[in-house]
Design a protein around this motif. Sequence first.
Motif, PDB file in Angstrom:
ATOM      1  N   GLY A  29      16.103  35.827  67.770  1.00 14.03           N
ATOM      2  CA  GLY A  29      15.549  36.186  66.431  1.00 14.03           C
ATOM      3  C   GLY A  29      15.779  35.343  65.281  1.00 14.03           C
ATOM      4  N   LEU A  30      16.895  34.825  65.126  1.00 16.08           N
ATOM      5  CA  LEU A  30      17.537  34.116  64.187  1.00 16.08           C
ATOM      6  C   LEU A  30      17.366  32.672  64.248  1.00 16.08           C
ATOM      7  CD1 LEU A  30      20.926  35.960  63.506  1.00 16.08           C
ATOM      8  CD2 LEU A  30      18.979  36.292  62.117  1.00 16.08           C
ATOM      9  N   TRP A  31      16.454  32.229  64.941  1.00 14.00           N
ATOM     10  CA  TRP A  31      16.002  30.879  65.263  1.00 14.00           C
ATOM     11  C   TRP A  31      16.071  30.173  63.971  1.00 14.00           C
ATOM     12  CZ3 TRP A  31      11.369  28.312  64.136  1.00 14.00           C
ATOM     13  CH2 TRP A  31      10.468  29.051  63.886  1.00 14.00           C
ATOM     14  N   TRP A  32      15.169  30.712  63.139  1.00 12.67           N
ATOM     15  CA  TRP A  32      14.650  29.921  62.008  1.00 12.67           C
ATOM     16  C   TRP A  32      15.872  29.646  60.939  1.00 12.67           C
ATOM     17  CZ3 TRP A  32      15.853  32.583  57.158  1.00 12.67           C
ATOM     18  CH2 TRP A  32      16.156  34.006  57.679  1.00 12.67           C
ATOM     19  N   THR A  33      16.889  30.655  61.124  1.00 16.06           N
ATOM     20  CA  THR A  33      18.013  30.013  60.276  1.00 16.06           C
ATOM     21  C   THR A  33      18.582  28.857  60.718  1.00 16.06           C
ATOM     22  OG1 THR A  33      19.605  31.473  61.648  1.00 16.06           O
ATOM     23  CG2 THR A  33      18.632  32.588  59.951  1.00 16.06           C
ATOM     24  N   PHE A  34      18.693  28.442  62.115  1.00 16.77           N
ATOM     25  CA  PHE A  34      19.250  26.967  62.560  1.00 16.77           C
ATOM     26  C   PHE A  34      18.501  26.253  62.164  1.00 16.77           C
ATOM     27  CE2 PHE A  34      20.870  30.674  65.291  1.00 16.77           C
ATOM     28  CZ  PHE A  34      22.293  30.193  65.419  1.00 16.77           C
ATOM     29  N   LEU A  35      17.149  26.466  61.940  1.00 11.39           N
ATOM     30  CA  LEU A  35      15.957  25.332  61.600  1.00 11.39           C
ATOM     31  C   LEU A  35      16.547  25.041  60.088  1.00 11.39           C
ATOM     32  CD1 LEU A  35      13.675  23.450  62.032  1.00 11.39           C
ATOM     33  CD2 LEU A  35      12.118  25.436  61.345  1.00 11.39           C
ATOM     34  N   LEU A  36      16.895  26.066  59.089  1.00 14.39           N
ATOM     35  CA  LEU A  36      17.093  25.791  58.056  1.00 14.39           C
ATOM     36  C   LEU A  36      18.227  24.981  57.599  1.00 14.39           C
ATOM     37  CD1 LEU A  36      16.294  29.366  55.889  1.00 14.39           C
ATOM     38  CD2 LEU A  36      15.167  26.775  55.552  1.00 14.39           C
ATOM     39  N   ARG A  37      19.358  25.203  58.508  1.00 14.51           N
ATOM     40  CA  ARG A  37      20.606  24.429  58.456  1.00 14.51           C
ATOM     41  C   ARG A  37      20.257  23.080  59.051  1.00 14.51           C
ATOM     42  NH1 ARG A  37      22.361  29.496  61.118  1.00 14.51           N
ATOM     43  NH2 ARG A  37      24.114  30.489  60.011  1.00 14.51           N
ATOM     44  N   GLY A  38      19.397  22.895  59.921  1.00 19.13           N
ATOM     45  CA  GLY A  38      19.299  21.516  60.432  1.00 19.13           C
ATOM     46  C   GLY A  38      18.522  20.834  59.407  1.00 19.13           C
ATOM     47  N   ILE A  39      17.647  21.359  58.712  1.00 20.71           N
ATOM     48  CA  ILE A  39      16.660  20.616  57.777  1.00 20.71           C
ATOM     49  C   ILE A  39      17.584  19.981  56.664  1.00 20.71           C
ATOM     50  CG2 ILE A  39      14.904  20.551  55.972  1.00 20.71           C
ATOM     51  CD1 ILE A  39      13.463  22.507  57.924  1.00 20.71           C
ATOM     52  N   PHE A  40      18.276  20.989  56.141  1.00 22.87           N
ATOM     53  CA  PHE A  40      19.369  20.702  54.960  1.00 22.87           C
ATOM     54  C   PHE A  40      20.334  19.893  55.325  1.00 22.87           C
ATOM     55  CE2 PHE A  40      22.423  21.610  51.511  1.00 22.87           C
ATOM     56  CZ  PHE A  40      21.413  21.373  50.377  1.00 22.87           C
ATOM     57  N   ALA A  41      20.911  20.067  56.447  1.00 24.49           N
ATOM     58  CA  ALA A  41      21.904  18.950  56.919  1.00 24.49           C
ATOM     59  C   ALA A  41      21.351  17.771  57.284  1.00 24.49           C
ATOM     60  CB  ALA A  41      22.669  19.456  58.295  1.00 24.49           C
ATOM     61  N   ALA A  42      20.354  17.432  57.747  1.00 22.91           N
ATOM     62  CA  ALA A  42      19.723  16.201  57.862  1.00 22.91           C
ATOM     63  C   ALA A  42      19.358  15.487  56.489  1.00 22.91           C
ATOM     64  CB  ALA A  42      18.357  16.176  58.708  1.00 22.91           C
ATOM     65  N   LEU A  43      19.017  16.265  55.547  1.00 17.45           N
ATOM     66  CA  LEU A  43      18.833  15.518  54.228  1.00 17.45           C
ATOM     67  C   LEU A  43      20.054  15.198  53.621  1.00 17.45           C
ATOM     68  CD1 LEU A  43      16.042  18.066  52.733  1.00 17.45           C
ATOM     69  CD2 LEU A  43      15.686  15.997  53.540  1.00 17.45           C
ATOM     70  N   LEU A  44      21.130  16.085  53.999  1.00 17.72           N
ATOM     71  CA  LEU A  44      22.650  15.508  53.145  1.00 17.72           C
ATOM     72  C   LEU A  44      22.963  14.129  53.816  1.00 17.72           C
ATOM     73  CD1 LEU A  44      24.875  16.082  51.688  1.00 17.72           C
ATOM     74  CD2 LEU A  44      25.851  17.916  53.280  1.00 17.72           C
ATOM     75  N   GLY A  45      22.916  14.118  55.309  1.00 19.13           N
ATOM     76  CA  GLY A  45      23.361  12.959  56.125  1.00 19.13           C
ATOM     77  C   GLY A  45      22.432  11.782  55.810  1.00 19.13           C
ATOM     78  N   VAL A  46      21.346  11.816  55.484  1.00 17.30           N
ATOM     79  CA  VAL A  46      20.603  10.543  55.170  1.00 17.30           C
ATOM     80  C   VAL A  46      20.874  10.242  53.671  1.00 17.30           C
ATOM     81  CG1 VAL A  46      18.188   9.679  54.520  1.00 17.30           C
ATOM     82  CG2 VAL A  46      18.512  11.187  56.666  1.00 17.30           C
ATOM     83  N   ALA A  47      21.036  11.196  52.791  1.00 16.48           N
ATOM     84  CA  ALA A  47      21.465  10.812  51.533  1.00 16.48           C
ATOM     85  C   ALA A  47      22.844  10.320  51.457  1.00 16.48           C
ATOM     86  CB  ALA A  47      21.465  12.074  50.485  1.00 16.48           C
ATOM     87  N   ALA A  48      23.823  10.890  52.361  1.00 20.15           N
ATOM     88  CA  ALA A  48      25.067  10.166  52.302  1.00 20.15           C
ATOM     89  C   ALA A  48      25.245   8.925  52.895  1.00 20.15           C
ATOM     90  CB  ALA A  48      25.937  11.257  53.202  1.00 20.15           C
ATOM     91  N   LEU A  49      24.161   8.474  53.586  1.00 18.62           N
ATOM     92  CA  LEU A  49      24.183   7.084  54.143  1.00 18.62           C
ATOM     93  C   LEU A  49      23.775   6.162  52.961  1.00 18.62           C
ATOM     94  CD1 LEU A  49      22.430   7.483  57.628  1.00 18.62           C
ATOM     95  CD2 LEU A  49      24.711   7.016  56.971  1.00 18.62           C
ATOM     96  N   PHE A  50      23.156   6.246  52.135  1.00 17.19           N
ATOM     97  CA  PHE A  50      22.783   5.697  50.927  1.00 17.19           C
ATOM     98  C   PHE A  50      23.281   5.976  49.639  1.00 17.19           C
ATOM     99  CE2 PHE A  50      19.606   5.871  54.228  1.00 17.19           C
ATOM    100  CZ  PHE A  50      19.561   4.315  54.755  1.00 17.19           C
ATOM    101  N   TRP A  51      23.995   7.048  49.479  1.00 14.73           N
ATOM    102  CA  TRP A  51      24.551   7.518  48.224  1.00 14.73           C
ATOM    103  C   TRP A  51      25.502   6.443  47.502  1.00 14.73           C
ATOM    104  CZ3 TRP A  51      22.171  11.934  47.001  1.00 14.73           C
ATOM    105  CH2 TRP A  51      22.293  12.576  45.618  1.00 14.73           C
ATOM    106  N   PRO A  52      25.445   6.151  46.266  1.00 18.11           N
ATOM    107  CA  PRO A  52      26.371   5.590  45.823  1.00 18.11           C
ATOM    108  C   PRO A  52      27.889   6.259  45.498  1.00 18.11           C
ATOM    109  CG  PRO A  52      24.838   6.363  44.130  1.00 18.11           C
ATOM    110  CD  PRO A  52      24.476   6.541  45.506  1.00 18.11           C
ATOM    111  N   THR A  53      28.717   5.534  45.812  1.00 16.32           N
ATOM    112  CA  THR A  53      30.248   6.031  45.718  1.00 16.32           C
ATOM    113  C   THR A  53      30.517   6.531  44.460  1.00 16.32           C
ATOM    114  OG1 THR A  53      31.054   3.807  45.469  1.00 16.32           O
ATOM    115  CG2 THR A  53      30.793   4.676  47.662  1.00 16.32           C
ATOM    116  N   SER A  54      30.082   6.174  43.350  1.00 17.32           N
ATOM    117  CA  SER A  54      30.119   6.514  42.141  1.00 17.32           C
ATOM    118  C   SER A  54      29.527   8.016  41.768  1.00 17.32           C
ATOM    119  CB  SER A  54      29.382   5.782  41.200  1.00 17.32           C
ATOM    120  OG  SER A  54      27.939   5.828  41.010  1.00 17.32           O
ATOM    121  N   SER A  55      28.757   8.436  42.781  1.00 16.24           N
ATOM    122  CA  SER A  55      28.287   9.975  42.582  1.00 16.24           C
ATOM    123  C   SER A  55      28.887  10.738  43.599  1.00 16.24           C
ATOM    124  CB  SER A  55      26.465   9.925  42.569  1.00 16.24           C
ATOM    125  OG  SER A  55      25.984   8.814  41.701  1.00 16.24           O
ATOM    126  N   ILE A  56      29.922  10.354  44.145  1.00 12.02           N
ATOM    127  CA  ILE A  56      30.547  11.220  45.257  1.00 12.02           C
ATOM    128  C   ILE A  56      30.697  12.828  44.955  1.00 12.02           C
ATOM    129  CG2 ILE A  56      32.934  10.834  44.656  1.00 12.02           C
ATOM    130  CD1 ILE A  56      31.305  10.545  48.237  1.00 12.02           C
TER     131      ILE A  56
END
Length: 207
Positions: A29-56
Amino acid sequence: MTDPQPPREEILDSSSFEDRDALGDQLAGLWWTFLLRGIFAALLGVAALFWPTSSISLLLRLLGLLLVLDGGLTLLGFGRRGLIGGAGVGALLIGLVLLIWPEGVARLTFFLLGAWAFIVGVGSLMAWRQMTDQHPDAPSVRNSGIVALVIGLALIFWPAGGMVALGWAIAFAALAFAAVMFWLAARFKRAHERIEMRVVEMRVVNR
């Protein structure tokens, strides 16, 4: 001469099996909470790949926000009781530390990321232990827990590095976490659909 007593049969409490099945149904019944976690984590992971180190520091705050989201959703679904609730509290506390004081804990982020993944792994394995072996989603919960534990140990013992290595570590952890969350969301969504079909069939039979 008395007759030998028959061998004792193991007495199984049916309520314990019902509780374990209820946990699996609750996860479905909580499947949607795992989807939210996945979406936010994916966005963070993509941002971390291209994020400037000055904005760590901003990147660390986003990581803290992910942990707060993960801990909050865990507490929303399971409350504060048990090891699963404890995992939610742990993720929430680590996230708050990163949100409030990212500069001060930048060098400890490898350990904090590892601790978070380790907590998620322990919580998943404890949830698996509380489910029946016959539950269709038990292997998914077990496998996700093992993956999280491996990621956690890898990050805890990650050799110290600079900001570039920290950015790569955040990207690695976030993308791996997103993959696991998307996989669990798909599994639990299908389980939720099965439960809904079962409820509809029971209603039809009882009419």
